[in-house]
Design a protein around this motif. Structure first.
Motif, short mmCIF file in Angstrom:
data_model
loop_
_atom_site.label_atom_id
_atom_site.label_comp_id
_atom_site.label_asym_id
_atom_site.label_seq_id
_atom_site.Cartn_x
_atom_site.Cartn_y
_atom_site.Cartn_z
N HIS A 1 15.86 12.63 78.37
CA HIS A 1 16.79 11.76 77.64
C HIS A 1 18.21 12.32 77.68
O HIS A 1 18.44 13.44 77.30
N PRO A 2 19.20 11.48 78.06
CA PRO A 2 18.98 10.21 78.74
C PRO A 2 18.73 10.46 80.23
O PRO A 2 19.36 11.33 80.81
N GLU B 1 22.36 6.84 82.02
CA GLU B 1 23.29 6.43 80.96
C GLU B 1 24.39 5.59 81.59
O GLU B 1 25.03 6.01 82.55
N THR C 1 19.16 15.44 83.68
CA THR C 1 18.56 15.91 82.43
C THR C 1 17.21 16.55 82.72
O THR C 1 16.45 16.06 83.55
N VAL D 1 15.88 10.83 69.27
CA VAL D 1 15.99 9.54 69.96
C VAL D 1 15.28 8.47 69.16
O VAL D 1 14.12 8.65 68.76
N SER E 1 14.24 1.13 78.79
CA SER E 1 15.66 0.73 78.76
C SER E 1 15.98 0.28 77.35
O SER E 1 15.32 -0.60 76.81
N ASP F 1 21.86 2.91 72.73
CA ASP F 1 22.02 3.94 71.71
C ASP F 1 22.86 3.39 70.56
O ASP F 1 23.25 2.21 70.56
N ILE G 1 21.10 2.77 77.95
CA ILE G 1 20.52 4.02 78.46
C ILE G 1 19.05 3.81 78.83
O ILE G 1 18.42 2.84 78.45
N GLU G 2 18.55 4.77 79.61
CA GLU G 2 17.13 4.76 79.96
C GLU G 2 16.58 6.13 79.61
O GLU G 2 17.16 7.15 79.98
N THR G 3 15.47 6.13 78.87
CA THR G 3 14.80 7.38 78.51
C THR G 3 13.43 7.35 79.16
O THR G 3 12.76 6.31 79.16
#
Length: 290
Positions: free
Chosen positions: A117-118, A121, A128, A152, A180, A183, A189-191
């Motif tokens: 995470h992320p 972004e 990350t 998160v 997807s 924030d 963002i995609e985590t």
């Protein structure tokens, strides 16, 4: 229910339950048994007049899905189906939504996953690292506390897409869910979340509820779309009838429909009022005093 170390009660509620699949075969004459449901972070206990049944949550292969074998089941609008492989149990709790959330809490609260995470972004891939995270279910979605101290929030209303994939995580092939969402600042963002396959199955099922909520392919009529576009472009709800040349009642009906589809929410209720004879007398006196 606290006999076993680390076991704690999650829910205790009145419910009806039924067996929809027995020994791998669909049951045609499904019938509901009233009783009490106890749920811990380890097991589900169904207690009815004909005895008690205990299901270890470790045996659970899946949740959700309709099993409307007959009218008595189809008439029940909400129930949780527990898939145990060759058996499927249905539980219709008196408070369906909170019970369903409790089931996910029992399965996922305080369990660990691996998160990146992320991962992306604002459309840009981030360098990350994967790190351990502890998850928690809350009313609005799922929270993950990362080892690095980051927190998160996956608010179900903010999830716009979900992809399940197999990825290499720290040298091992694992199921990964790519979420997807936005924030707090509204950045897209995609985590990525990875972990034990059975755990990931339930994380995905819970987050899919968000994807379903935000799904843009809601069955909208052309009138619904016109009203939505007008709202989106800043037209006040009260001005929509004149702006679109629509009858006030038709607009009110459209609002009702959009509220039911969870596309708009009611901010305040406008009060329709009309003068009665006493009011008319008072108003005319006030006018004469001007």
């Amino acid at each position: 229910m606290s006999g076993e170390s680390g076991e704690y009660k999650v829910a205790d509620t009145q419910a009806r339950f039924a067996v929809a699949v027995r020994d791998g075969r669909k049951v045609s004459d499904v019938s509901w048994t009233p009783g009490r449901v106890l749920l811990s972070n380890r097991r589900l206990i169904l207690a009815g007049n004909d005895g008690k049944r205990t299901v270890p949550l470790s045996e659970l292969e899946g949740l959700g899905g309709r099993h409307d074998a007959n009218q008595s089941v189809a008439r029940v609008s909400n129930y949780v189906s527990f898939d145990l492989g060759d058996q499927v149990l249905l539980v219709a709790a008196s408070e369906h939504e909170s019970f369903e959330r409790d089931v996910y809490r029992a399965l996922l609260d305080q369990r660990t996953v691996t998160a990146k995470h992320p991962a992306i972004e604002g459309g840009v891939v981030q360098e990350t690292e994967w790190e351990q995270a502890r998850v928690k279910i809350d009313e609005n979605g799922l929270n993950a506390a990362l080892e690095s101290g980051a927190f998160v929030k996956f608010d179900l209303d903010d999830i716009s897409g979900l992809d399940a994939a197999k990825r290499t995580v720290n040298g091992e092939k694992k199921p990964v869910i790519e979420v997807s969402h936005t924030d707090d600042e509204g950045t897209s963002i995609e985590t990525h979340i990875a972990g034990d396959p059975s755990r990931m199955r339930f994380v995905e099922a819970w987050l899919r509820k968000g994807e379903q909520r935000s799904s843009t392919n809601v069955d909208l009529s052309s009138r619904d779309r016109e009203v939505l576009m007008a709202l989106y472009s800043g037209v006040s709800p009260f001005e929509i009838p004149s702006f679109l040349g629509m009858d006030v009642d038709a607009v009110e009906e459209t609002f009702e429909r959009l509220i039911d589809l969870e596309v708009v929410e009611e901010v305040r209720i406008r009060r329709e009022v009309a003068l009665n004879s006493r009011g008319r007398n008072i108003a005319s006196e006030a006018m004469n005093e001007q």
